[in-house]
Design a protein around this motif. Structure first.
Motif, PDB file in Angstrom:
ATOM      1  N   ALA A  18       0.751  -1.099  -0.097  1.00 28.82           N
ATOM      2  CA  ALA A  18       0.052  -0.073  -0.150  1.00 28.82           C
ATOM      3  C   ALA A  18       0.741   1.321   0.024  1.00 28.82           C
ATOM      4  O   ALA A  18       0.437   2.375  -0.327  1.00 28.82           O
ATOM      5  CB  ALA A  18      -1.061  -0.021   1.388  1.00 28.82           C
ATOM      6  N   GLN A  19       2.058   1.150   0.199  1.00 26.76           N
ATOM      7  CA  GLN A  19       3.004   2.358   0.542  1.00 26.76           C
ATOM      8  C   GLN A  19       3.163   2.834  -0.847  1.00 26.76           C
ATOM      9  O   GLN A  19       3.726   1.944  -1.959  1.00 26.76           O
ATOM     10  CB  GLN A  19       3.963   2.111   1.652  1.00 26.76           C
ATOM     11  N   PRO A  20       3.724   4.106  -1.056  1.00 22.59           N
ATOM     12  CA  PRO A  20       4.449   4.544  -2.397  1.00 22.59           C
ATOM     13  C   PRO A  20       5.800   4.232  -2.442  1.00 22.59           C
ATOM     14  O   PRO A  20       6.394   4.030  -1.572  1.00 22.59           O
ATOM     15  CB  PRO A  20       3.909   6.099  -2.193  1.00 22.59           C
ATOM     16  N   ALA A  21       6.139   4.147  -3.835  1.00 23.23           N
ATOM     17  CA  ALA A  21       7.642   3.792  -3.867  1.00 23.23           C
ATOM     18  C   ALA A  21       8.297   5.167  -3.192  1.00 23.23           C
ATOM     19  O   ALA A  21       7.823   6.219  -3.244  1.00 23.23           O
ATOM     20  CB  ALA A  21       7.934   3.908  -5.321  1.00 23.23           C
ATOM     21  N   ASP A  22       9.538   5.187  -2.917  1.00 30.19           N
ATOM     22  CA  ASP A  22      10.318   6.074  -2.229  1.00 30.19           C
ATOM     23  C   ASP A  22      10.332   7.363  -3.238  1.00 30.19           C
ATOM     24  O   ASP A  22      10.411   8.607  -2.948  1.00 30.19           O
ATOM     25  CB  ASP A  22      11.931   5.795  -2.009  1.00 30.19           C
ATOM     26  N   ALA A  23      10.693   7.070  -4.315  1.00 23.83           N
ATOM     27  CA  ALA A  23      10.687   8.164  -5.544  1.00 23.83           C
ATOM     28  C   ALA A  23       9.771   8.807  -5.772  1.00 23.83           C
ATOM     29  O   ALA A  23       9.648  10.002  -6.159  1.00 23.83           O
ATOM     30  CB  ALA A  23      11.245   7.404  -6.874  1.00 23.83           C
ATOM     31  N   THR A  24       8.425   8.340  -5.460  1.00 26.10           N
ATOM     32  CA  THR A  24       7.051   8.916  -5.555  1.00 26.10           C
ATOM     33  C   THR A  24       7.226  10.398  -4.774  1.00 26.10           C
ATOM     34  O   THR A  24       6.716  11.363  -4.695  1.00 26.10           O
ATOM     35  CB  THR A  24       5.676   8.217  -5.376  1.00 26.10           C
ATOM     36  N   LEU A  25       7.475   9.947  -3.293  1.00 27.50           N
ATOM     37  CA  LEU A  25       7.512  11.015  -2.530  1.00 27.50           C
ATOM     38  C   LEU A  25       8.301  12.198  -2.895  1.00 27.50           C
ATOM     39  O   LEU A  25       8.239  13.463  -2.617  1.00 27.50           O
ATOM     40  CB  LEU A  25       8.031  10.455  -1.034  1.00 27.50           C
ATOM     41  N   GLU A  26       9.712  11.994  -3.424  1.00 27.02           N
ATOM     42  CA  GLU A  26      10.588  12.906  -3.941  1.00 27.02           C
ATOM     43  C   GLU A  26       9.778  13.573  -4.992  1.00 27.02           C
ATOM     44  O   GLU A  26      10.190  14.915  -4.962  1.00 27.02           O
ATOM     45  CB  GLU A  26      11.753  12.096  -4.390  1.00 27.02           C
ATOM     46  N   VAL A  27       9.171  12.844  -6.044  1.00 29.06           N
ATOM     47  CA  VAL A  27       8.574  13.693  -7.072  1.00 29.06           C
ATOM     48  C   VAL A  27       7.458  14.501  -6.382  1.00 29.06           C
ATOM     49  O   VAL A  27       7.426  15.904  -7.308  1.00 29.06           O
ATOM     50  CB  VAL A  27       8.086  12.869  -8.077  1.00 29.06           C
ATOM     51  N   LYS A  28       6.829  14.088  -5.535  1.00 24.51           N
ATOM     52  CA  LYS A  28       5.590  14.799  -4.823  1.00 24.51           C
ATOM     53  C   LYS A  28       6.134  16.275  -4.372  1.00 24.51           C
ATOM     54  O   LYS A  28       5.695  17.255  -4.801  1.00 24.51           O
ATOM     55  CB  LYS A  28       4.720  14.345  -3.893  1.00 24.51           C
ATOM     56  N   ALA A  29       7.378  16.190  -3.866  1.00 23.93           N
ATOM     57  CA  ALA A  29       8.083  17.301  -3.225  1.00 23.93           C
ATOM     58  C   ALA A  29       8.456  18.250  -4.278  1.00 23.93           C
ATOM     59  O   ALA A  29       8.296  19.465  -4.137  1.00 23.93           O
ATOM     60  CB  ALA A  29       9.125  17.032  -2.264  1.00 23.93           C
ATOM     61  N   LEU A  30       8.948  17.716  -5.455  1.00 28.64           N
ATOM     62  CA  LEU A  30       9.481  18.338  -6.559  1.00 28.64           C
ATOM     63  C   LEU A  30       8.253  19.061  -7.195  1.00 28.64           C
ATOM     64  O   LEU A  30       8.250  20.376  -7.583  1.00 28.64           O
ATOM     65  CB  LEU A  30      10.269  17.673  -7.558  1.00 28.64           C
ATOM     66  N   VAL A 190      15.142   3.485  -1.061  1.00 29.97           N
ATOM     67  CA  VAL A 190      16.436   4.364  -0.734  1.00 29.97           C
ATOM     68  C   VAL A 190      17.214   3.506   0.228  1.00 29.97           C
ATOM     69  O   VAL A 190      18.209   3.258   0.334  1.00 29.97           O
ATOM     70  CB  VAL A 190      15.950   5.607  -0.316  1.00 29.97           C
ATOM     71  N   LYS A 191      16.412   2.841   1.296  1.00 29.63           N
ATOM     72  CA  LYS A 191      16.896   2.221   2.389  1.00 29.63           C
ATOM     73  C   LYS A 191      16.892   0.810   2.071  1.00 29.63           C
ATOM     74  O   LYS A 191      15.576   0.183   1.933  1.00 29.63           O
ATOM     75  CB  LYS A 191      16.528   2.603   3.861  1.00 29.63           C
ATOM     76  N   ILE A 192      17.924  -0.343   2.185  1.00 27.46           N
ATOM     77  CA  ILE A 192      17.383  -1.528   2.121  1.00 27.46           C
ATOM     78  C   ILE A 192      17.072  -2.332   3.223  1.00 27.46           C
ATOM     79  O   ILE A 192      17.411  -1.833   4.563  1.00 27.46           O
ATOM     80  CB  ILE A 192      18.954  -2.443   1.869  1.00 27.46           C
ATOM     81  N   ILE A 193      15.797  -2.867   3.153  1.00 29.60           N
ATOM     82  CA  ILE A 193      15.085  -3.234   4.519  1.00 29.60           C
ATOM     83  C   ILE A 193      14.991  -4.860   4.596  1.00 29.60           C
ATOM     84  O   ILE A 193      14.436  -5.416   5.529  1.00 29.60           O
ATOM     85  CB  ILE A 193      13.535  -2.878   4.444  1.00 29.60           C
ATOM     86  N   SER A 194      15.498  -5.570   3.710  1.00 29.74           N
ATOM     87  CA  SER A 194      15.826  -6.964   3.688  1.00 29.74           C
ATOM     88  C   SER A 194      17.082  -7.425   3.076  1.00 29.74           C
ATOM     89  O   SER A 194      18.106  -6.240   2.762  1.00 29.74           O
ATOM     90  CB  SER A 194      14.629  -7.648   3.216  1.00 29.74           C
ATOM     91  N   ASP A 195      17.400  -8.637   2.725  1.00 28.16           N
ATOM     92  CA  ASP A 195      18.536  -9.101   1.978  1.00 28.16           C
ATOM     93  C   ASP A 195      18.349  -9.013   0.724  1.00 28.16           C
ATOM     94  O   ASP A 195      19.444  -8.992  -0.165  1.00 28.16           O
ATOM     95  CB  ASP A 195      18.798 -10.657   2.305  1.00 28.16           C
ATOM     96  N   LYS A 196      17.251  -8.441   0.158  1.00 29.87           N
ATOM     97  CA  LYS A 196      17.155  -8.201  -1.364  1.00 29.87           C
ATOM     98  C   LYS A 196      17.807  -6.756  -1.546  1.00 29.87           C
ATOM     99  O   LYS A 196      17.267  -5.712  -1.001  1.00 29.87           O
ATOM    100  CB  LYS A 196      15.848  -8.187  -1.685  1.00 29.87           C
ATOM    101  N   PRO A 197      18.738  -6.681  -2.545  1.00 31.33           N
ATOM    102  CA  PRO A 197      19.333  -5.380  -2.710  1.00 31.33           C
ATOM    103  C   PRO A 197      18.217  -4.534  -3.655  1.00 31.33           C
ATOM    104  O   PRO A 197      17.105  -4.612  -4.101  1.00 31.33           O
ATOM    105  CB  PRO A 197      20.239  -5.660  -3.908  1.00 31.33           C
ATOM    106  N   SER A 198      18.533  -2.923  -3.351  1.00 33.45           N
ATOM    107  CA  SER A 198      17.876  -2.013  -3.894  1.00 33.45           C
ATOM    108  C   SER A 198      17.769  -2.186  -5.422  1.00 33.45           C
ATOM    109  O   SER A 198      18.711  -2.720  -6.125  1.00 33.45           O
ATOM    110  CB  SER A 198      18.304  -0.701  -3.204  1.00 33.45           C
ATOM    111  N   GLN A 199      16.924  -1.861  -6.267  1.00 32.70           N
ATOM    112  CA  GLN A 199      16.692  -1.702  -7.515  1.00 32.70           C
ATOM    113  C   GLN A 199      17.613  -0.320  -8.038  1.00 32.70           C
ATOM    114  O   GLN A 199      17.315   0.777  -7.417  1.00 32.70           O
ATOM    115  CB  GLN A 199      15.301  -1.727  -8.102  1.00 32.70           C
ATOM    116  N   LYS A 200      18.275  -0.441  -9.037  1.00 34.88           N
ATOM    117  CA  LYS A 200      18.857   0.842  -9.552  1.00 34.88           C
ATOM    118  C   LYS A 200      18.052   1.332 -10.766  1.00 34.88           C
ATOM    119  O   LYS A 200      17.751   0.654 -11.945  1.00 34.88           O
ATOM    120  CB  LYS A 200      20.187   0.435 -10.100  1.00 34.88           C
ATOM    121  N   PHE A 201      17.501   2.533 -10.574  1.00 33.69           N
ATOM    122  CA  PHE A 201      16.935   3.289 -11.455  1.00 33.69           C
ATOM    123  C   PHE A 201      17.409   4.853 -11.998  1.00 33.69           C
ATOM    124  O   PHE A 201      18.093   5.345 -11.330  1.00 33.69           O
ATOM    125  CB  PHE A 201      15.350   3.563 -10.978  1.00 33.69           C
ATOM    126  N   TRP A 202      16.845   5.141 -13.032  1.00 30.78           N
ATOM    127  CA  TRP A 202      17.152   6.678 -13.363  1.00 30.78           C
ATOM    128  C   TRP A 202      15.634   7.231 -12.977  1.00 30.78           C
ATOM    129  O   TRP A 202      14.775   6.852 -13.371  1.00 30.78           O
ATOM    130  CB  TRP A 202      17.348   6.556 -15.040  1.00 30.78           C
TER     131      TRP A 202
END
Length: 210
Positions: A18-30, A190-202
């Motif tokens: 249910a939570q937005p992607a971290d990038a979404t919060l940055e975009v909203k602020a912009l 932005v923060k790794i919350i498990s053993d799964k690596p973060s995805q790299k996006f542009w």
């Protein structure tokens, strides 16, 4: 592609939570910083990213190919928004202009011609001084080079989905004619919350100055 997403939403429902992607919060602020309040979201899904805009009073319009995802959005989203059922290949769905467009993790599912059309279609619906932002896979993502190579920077996943990975040169070529301002590699989440690596996006930012 339509059948794939319809099946996925039927089987996995709200598969990204249910939570937005971290990038979404940055975009909203912009967007808020630039007084952008009327936005288009191609690839709306069930609205987990759209919710943060709707809750903040944005005028939100979305496009979604899956009827199941649209039904899920109706269950979980409160507030006013407009949602078109159809493929982004059929854009535009209206004659509106938007001062913001946000396209999260969609464009890397498209081939070269489809990407070109989506970028141009979005740019065409931007108001003067409007901003459009795309979040798309980077060649520095851990999935790059995995699976069958289909074409340059494009690989077939084990789920039979073709993923395209942007490098800086390709990004420049595809977006420069549509107001490319900035491109930044980001981690999602932005923060790794498990053993799964973060995805790299542009995070690709374009502005319409004309």
């Amino acid at each position: 592609m339509k059948e794939f997403w319809e099946s996925n939403f039927q089987n996995k429902q709200t598969m990204w939570g249910a939570q937005p992607a971290d990038a979404t919060l940055e975009v909203k602020a912009l967007f808020q910083k630039n007084n952008i309040n009327k936005i288009l979201i191609p690839g709306f899904g069930y609205g987990r990213n759209a919710k943060t805009f709707i809750d903040s009073g944005f005028d939100v319009t979305g496009i979604e190919i899956s009827k199941t995802a649209i039904d899920l959005a109706k269950e979980h989203l409160k507030g006013n928004y407009k949602l078109y059922h159809g493929s982004i290949a059929d854009m535009p769905f209206d004659k509106e202009n938007y001062n913001g467009i946000f396209c999260y993790a969609l464009i890397h599912l498209l081939n070269k011609n489809e990407r070109k059309k989506l970028i141009q279609d979005c740019y065409d619906q931007l108001e003067k001084n409007g901003i459009m932002i795309f979040i798309s896979l980077s060649t520095n993502d851990s999935r790059f080079g995995k699976g069958e190579k289909i074409s340059n920077n494009t690989y077939l996943t084990k789920h039979d989905i073709e993923l395209f990975f942007y490098d800086s040169d390709t990004l420049e070529r595809e977006f420069r004619a549509c107001g490319l301002v900035e491109a930044e590699e980001i981690n999602e989440p932005v923060k790794i919350i498990s053993d799964k690596p973060s995805q790299k996006f542009w995070k690709i930012i374009c502005k319409k100055d004309e």
